[in-house]
Design a protein around this motif. Structure first.
Motif, PDB file in Angstrom:
ATOM      1  N   PHE A   1      73.726  41.892  45.069  1.00 15.26           N
ATOM      2  CA  PHE A   1      73.247  42.176  46.430  1.00 15.26           C
ATOM      3  C   PHE A   1      74.150  43.169  47.152  1.00 15.26           C
ATOM      4  CE2 PHE A   1      69.412  39.946  47.644  1.00 15.26           C
ATOM      5  CZ  PHE A   1      69.173  39.218  46.488  1.00 15.26           C
ATOM      6  N   GLU A   2      75.423  43.189  46.756  1.00 12.12           N
ATOM      7  CA  GLU A   2      76.322  44.195  47.304  1.00 12.12           C
ATOM      8  C   GLU A   2      75.845  45.592  46.908  1.00 12.12           C
ATOM      9  OE1 GLU A   2      80.416  43.088  46.709  1.00 12.12           O
ATOM     10  OE2 GLU A   2      81.044  45.180  46.888  1.00 12.12           O
ATOM     11  N   LYS A   3      75.433  45.732  45.635  1.00 13.52           N
ATOM     12  CA  LYS A   3      74.889  47.014  45.165  1.00 13.52           C
ATOM     13  C   LYS A   3      73.585  47.331  45.871  1.00 13.52           C
ATOM     14  CE  LYS A   3      76.201  46.646  40.434  1.00 13.52           C
ATOM     15  NZ  LYS A   3      75.599  46.471  39.104  1.00 13.52           N
ATOM     16  N   LEU A   4      72.739  46.312  45.982  1.00 14.88           N
ATOM     17  CA  LEU A   4      71.408  46.507  46.566  1.00 14.88           C
ATOM     18  C   LEU A   4      71.502  46.935  48.029  1.00 14.88           C
ATOM     19  CD1 LEU A   4      68.269  46.035  46.233  1.00 14.88           C
ATOM     20  CD2 LEU A   4      68.694  43.752  47.125  1.00 14.88           C
ATOM     21  N   LEU A   5      72.344  46.237  48.777  1.00 17.92           N
ATOM     22  CA  LEU A   5      72.377  46.440  50.232  1.00 17.92           C
ATOM     23  C   LEU A   5      73.419  47.467  50.663  1.00 17.92           C
ATOM     24  CD1 LEU A   5      72.116  42.669  51.217  1.00 17.92           C
ATOM     25  CD2 LEU A   5      70.265  44.344  51.161  1.00 17.92           C
ATOM     26  N   GLY A   6      74.329  47.788  49.759  1.00 17.79           N
ATOM     27  CA  GLY A   6      75.370  48.752  50.097  1.00 17.79           C
ATOM     28  C   GLY A   6      76.424  48.180  51.024  1.00 17.79           C
ATOM     29  N   ALA A   7      76.553  46.865  51.045  1.00 21.41           N
ATOM     30  CA  ALA A   7      77.569  46.207  51.866  1.00 21.41           C
ATOM     31  C   ALA A   7      77.912  44.858  51.247  1.00 21.41           C
ATOM     32  CB  ALA A   7      77.047  46.004  53.288  1.00 21.41           C
ATOM     33  N   ALA A   8      79.159  44.467  51.412  1.00 17.65           N
ATOM     34  CA  ALA A   8      79.602  43.200  50.836  1.00 17.65           C
ATOM     35  C   ALA A   8      79.160  42.032  51.706  1.00 17.65           C
ATOM     36  CB  ALA A   8      81.126  43.195  50.714  1.00 17.65           C
ATOM     37  N   HIS A   9      79.126  40.840  51.113  1.00 19.28           N
ATOM     38  CA  HIS A   9      78.813  39.651  51.914  1.00 19.28           C
ATOM     39  C   HIS A   9      79.955  39.429  52.907  1.00 19.28           C
ATOM     40  CE1 HIS A   9      81.246  38.044  48.589  1.00 19.28           C
ATOM     41  NE2 HIS A   9      81.597  37.066  49.400  1.00 19.28           N
ATOM     42  N   TYR A  10      79.637  38.827  54.043  1.00 20.41           N
ATOM     43  CA  TYR A  10      80.671  38.683  55.071  1.00 20.41           C
ATOM     44  C   TYR A  10      81.226  37.269  55.145  1.00 20.41           C
ATOM     45  CZ  TYR A  10      76.995  36.750  58.098  1.00 20.41           C
ATOM     46  OH  TYR A  10      75.995  35.987  58.629  1.00 20.41           O
ATOM     47  N   LYS A  11      80.583  36.347  54.443  1.00 19.72           N
ATOM     48  CA  LYS A  11      81.202  35.021  54.354  1.00 19.72           C
ATOM     49  C   LYS A  11      80.609  34.208  53.220  1.00 19.72           C
ATOM     50  CE  LYS A  11      79.752  32.697  58.302  1.00 19.72           C
ATOM     51  NZ  LYS A  11      79.792  31.477  59.113  1.00 19.72           N
ATOM     52  N   THR A  12      81.387  33.279  52.729  1.00 22.40           N
ATOM     53  CA  THR A  12      80.867  32.277  51.809  1.00 22.40           C
ATOM     54  C   THR A  12      81.223  30.930  52.403  1.00 22.40           C
ATOM     55  OG1 THR A  12      82.899  32.214  50.520  1.00 22.40           O
ATOM     56  CG2 THR A  12      81.193  33.685  49.738  1.00 22.40           C
ATOM     57  N   GLU A  13      80.384  29.962  52.113  1.00 13.67           N
ATOM     58  CA  GLU A  13      80.598  28.650  52.700  1.00 13.67           C
ATOM     59  C   GLU A  13      79.944  27.602  51.821  1.00 13.67           C
ATOM     60  OE1 GLU A  13      79.327  28.557  56.784  1.00 13.67           O
ATOM     61  OE2 GLU A  13      79.578  26.386  56.915  1.00 13.67           O
ATOM     62  N   GLU A  14      80.664  26.520  51.560  1.00 13.26           N
ATOM     63  CA  GLU A  14      80.077  25.414  50.818  1.00 13.26           C
ATOM     64  C   GLU A  14      79.511  24.403  51.815  1.00 13.26           C
ATOM     65  OE1 GLU A  14      82.691  23.368  48.123  1.00 13.26           O
ATOM     66  OE2 GLU A  14      81.082  22.015  47.462  1.00 13.26           O
ATOM     67  N   VAL A  15      78.289  23.946  51.543  1.00  5.23           N
ATOM     68  CA  VAL A  15      77.742  22.835  52.327  1.00  5.23           C
ATOM     69  C   VAL A  15      77.668  21.654  51.363  1.00  5.23           C
ATOM     70  CG1 VAL A  15      75.851  22.047  53.813  1.00  5.23           C
ATOM     71  CG2 VAL A  15      76.422  24.477  53.711  1.00  5.23           C
ATOM     72  N   ALA A  16      78.727  20.864  51.364  1.00 11.70           N
ATOM     73  CA  ALA A  16      78.889  19.813  50.362  1.00 11.70           C
ATOM     74  C   ALA A  16      77.753  18.793  50.433  1.00 11.70           C
ATOM     75  CB  ALA A  16      80.240  19.130  50.548  1.00 11.70           C
ATOM     76  N   SER A  17      77.290  18.481  51.649  1.00  4.22           N
ATOM     77  CA  SER A  17      76.242  17.473  51.819  1.00  4.22           C
ATOM     78  C   SER A  17      74.935  17.906  51.148  1.00  4.22           C
ATOM     79  CB  SER A  17      76.003  17.217  53.306  1.00  4.22           C
ATOM     80  OG  SER A  17      75.622  18.410  53.961  1.00  4.22           O
ATOM     81  N   GLU A  18      74.746  19.219  50.994  1.00  6.41           N
ATOM     82  CA  GLU A  18      73.519  19.739  50.369  1.00  6.41           C
ATOM     83  C   GLU A  18      73.739  20.127  48.907  1.00  6.41           C
ATOM     84  OE1 GLU A  18      70.330  20.221  52.001  1.00  6.41           O
ATOM     85  OE2 GLU A  18      71.413  18.732  53.168  1.00  6.41           O
ATOM     86  N   GLY A  19      74.995  20.076  48.474  1.00 10.37           N
ATOM     87  CA  GLY A  19      75.284  20.492  47.105  1.00 10.37           C
ATOM     88  C   GLY A  19      75.065  21.976  46.878  1.00 10.37           C
ATOM     89  N   VAL A  20      75.432  22.796  47.877  1.00  9.58           N
ATOM     90  CA  VAL A  20      75.249  24.242  47.724  1.00  9.58           C
ATOM     91  C   VAL A  20      76.476  25.038  48.145  1.00  9.58           C
ATOM     92  CG1 VAL A  20      72.736  24.210  48.044  1.00  9.58           C
ATOM     93  CG2 VAL A  20      74.194  24.571  50.022  1.00  9.58           C
ATOM     94  N   ASN A  21      76.636  26.159  47.460  1.00  5.97           N
ATOM     95  CA  ASN A  21      77.527  27.224  47.883  1.00  5.97           C
ATOM     96  C   ASN A  21      76.655  28.323  48.450  1.00  5.97           C
ATOM     97  OD1 ASN A  21      80.303  26.917  47.590  1.00  5.97           O
ATOM     98  ND2 ASN A  21      80.137  27.095  45.354  1.00  5.97           N
ATOM     99  N   THR A  22      77.068  28.891  49.571  1.00  3.66           N
ATOM    100  CA  THR A  22      76.240  29.937  50.167  1.00  3.66           C
ATOM    101  C   THR A  22      77.078  31.192  50.372  1.00  3.66           C
ATOM    102  OG1 THR A  22      76.772  29.350  52.454  1.00  3.66           O
ATOM    103  CG2 THR A  22      74.918  28.197  51.443  1.00  3.66           C
ATOM    104  N   SER A  23      76.401  32.329  50.409  1.00  3.04           N
ATOM    105  CA  SER A  23      77.063  33.542  50.890  1.00  3.04           C
ATOM    106  C   SER A  23      76.058  34.281  51.755  1.00  3.04           C
ATOM    107  CB  SER A  23      77.568  34.413  49.745  1.00  3.04           C
ATOM    108  OG  SER A  23      76.493  34.953  49.033  1.00  3.04           O
TER     109      SER A  23
END
Ligand code: ZN
Length: 133
Positions: A21-43
């Protein structure tokens, strides 16, 4: 509802997809965050005024793992920003939608969130989100 706040995309490998997605959008993600209660990692990526949320499962019984098992990677949900999430939940219940969270819960990116079951929204999982004070 105010606007589409973000699109959620289920991915198998967050690291790989961040690069993609960095290649696609031409910009890096601005944050990552785990939501442990949902069992997900997000960016999160910004695209002008909009956002893309990538979601990766952190455990086999995560909703994201189940989604990918059934449907493969792809668009997982559409999130709408609301001003008063409790009022929206009540309104949508009154309209006959199946609300999965009677009470808003803490989601990623400093938001209160609640979801509507896809069976009442043409197969699309809908997230309501309200910025936390
Ligand atoms: Zn989301």
């Amino acid at each position: 509802m105010n606007k589409i706040e973000h699109l959620g995309i289920a991915v198998k490998d967050l690291k790989e997809s961040n690069l993609l997605f960095e290649k696609l959008l031409g910009a890096a993600h601005y944050k990552t965050e785990e939501v442990a209660s949902e069992g997900v990692n997000t960016s999160f990526f910004k695209v002008g005024p909009n956002k893309i949320e990538l979601l990766e499962a952190t455990k086999p019984d995560s909703p994201i793992a189940k989604f990918i098992e059934k449907k493969g990677e792809g668009i997982h949900h559409i999130a709408f920003e609301v001003t008063d999430i409790k009022a929206e939940i009540a309104r949508l219940k009154g309209e006959g939608f199946t609300v999965l969270n009677e009470e808003p819960k803490k989601g990623a990116d400093n938001k209160w969130v609640a979801f509507l079951h896809p069976k009442t929204t043409n197969g699309v999982l809908i997230e309501l989100c309200q910025e936390m004070e």
